[in-house]
Design an enzyme around this catalytic site. Structure first.
Site, mmCIF file in Angstrom:
data_model
loop_
_atom_site.group_PDB
_atom_site.id
_atom_site.type_symbol
_atom_site.label_atom_id
_atom_site.label_comp_id
_atom_site.label_asym_id
_atom_site.label_seq_id
_atom_site.Cartn_x
_atom_site.Cartn_y
_atom_site.Cartn_z
ATOM 1 N N ILE A 132 9.359 -14.196 -30.539
ATOM 2 C CA ILE A 132 9.875 -14.959 -29.396
ATOM 3 C C ILE A 132 10.969 -15.910 -29.853
ATOM 4 O O ILE A 132 12.014 -16.036 -29.201
ATOM 5 C CB ILE A 132 8.744 -15.711 -28.662
ATOM 6 C CG1 ILE A 132 7.786 -14.720 -28.006
ATOM 7 C CG2 ILE A 132 9.320 -16.663 -27.611
ATOM 8 C CD1 ILE A 132 6.549 -15.362 -27.377
ATOM 9 N N CYS A 133 10.763 -16.562 -30.993
ATOM 10 C CA CYS A 133 11.776 -17.503 -31.489
ATOM 11 C C CYS A 133 13.097 -16.786 -31.767
ATOM 12 O O CYS A 133 14.160 -17.305 -31.451
ATOM 13 C CB CYS A 133 11.285 -18.203 -32.755
ATOM 14 S SG CYS A 133 9.887 -19.306 -32.481
ATOM 15 N N GLN A 134 13.018 -15.576 -32.328
ATOM 16 C CA GLN A 134 14.243 -14.823 -32.598
ATOM 17 C C GLN A 134 15.011 -14.511 -31.325
ATOM 18 O O GLN A 134 16.230 -14.685 -31.278
ATOM 19 C CB GLN A 134 13.917 -13.532 -33.344
ATOM 20 C CG GLN A 134 14.041 -13.702 -34.829
ATOM 21 C CD GLN A 134 13.690 -12.455 -35.579
ATOM 22 O OE1 GLN A 134 12.547 -12.050 -35.585
ATOM 23 N NE2 GLN A 134 14.664 -11.874 -36.225
ATOM 24 N N SER B 48 9.783 -15.368 -36.187
ATOM 25 C CA SER B 48 8.786 -14.889 -35.225
ATOM 26 C C SER B 48 9.525 -14.298 -34.024
ATOM 27 O O SER B 48 10.641 -14.695 -33.713
ATOM 28 C CB SER B 48 7.837 -16.015 -34.807
ATOM 29 O OG SER B 48 8.539 -17.077 -34.209
ATOM 30 N N MET C 134 16.572 -17.856 -29.915
ATOM 31 C CA MET C 134 17.712 -18.335 -30.699
ATOM 32 C C MET C 134 18.907 -17.394 -30.541
ATOM 33 O O MET C 134 20.043 -17.847 -30.484
ATOM 34 C CB MET C 134 17.338 -18.477 -32.175
ATOM 35 C CG MET C 134 16.310 -19.562 -32.462
ATOM 36 S SD MET C 134 16.807 -21.225 -31.945
ATOM 37 C CE MET C 134 15.532 -21.561 -30.748
#
Length: 145
Positions: free
Chosen positions: A45-47, A43, A50
């Site tokens: 934002i998660c990318q 997803s 991270m």
């Protein structure tokens, strides 16, 4: 469900990383740990979150989501994440629940971050809603103090 308080001992757990290797939080005593719960791999934002942690060297980083180990492996390989991504898949969200960041309605973790000192105590934490990205600069500020 509320997150553990700053100053309290971080709930211990053991989860498998993206390679199937068990990681136990208490085995990292003596080192600072940045424990980052994220909703789902692949997803947007998660990318970006991270990716910001990919070159993070101020502490040992652990990412945790309810994704399967296989999903996390594919994501880590695609994005070049070399830190452990831990699968809280089964029992579904058990570790996220212990940290008070599991969303029972949607079935995944909120954006919870816990900085844990070398003795296993929580030094700092923040919980953001799924739609609000975290600022890695906050982690650096806490870790430099």
């Amino acid at each position: 469900m509320t997150p553990p308080a700053v100053g309290s001992l971080a709930p211990d757990f053991e989860l498998k990383d993206q390679h199937g290797v068990p990681v136990r939080l208490s085995s990292l005593r003596g080192r600072r740990v940045v424990l980052v719960f994220f909703p789902l791999a692949f997803s947007g934002i998660c990318q970006s979150e991270m990716a910001a942690l990919r070159s993070f060297s101020a502490a040992h980083v652990l990412g945790v989501s309810v994704d399967s180990m296989f999903t996390l492996r594919a994501w880590a390989d695609q994005e070049g994440y070399d830190f452990p991504l831990l699968s809280d898949f089964w029992p579904h969200g058990q570790v996220a629940q212990a940290y008070g960041v599991f969303d029972d309605v949607r079935g995944f973790a909120l954006r919870g971050t816990f900085i844990i000192d070398g003795d296993g105590a929580i030094m700092w934490s923040i919980v953001n809603p799924v739609s609000a990205p975290r600022d890695v600069a906050d982690y650096l500020q806490v870790l430099s103090s």
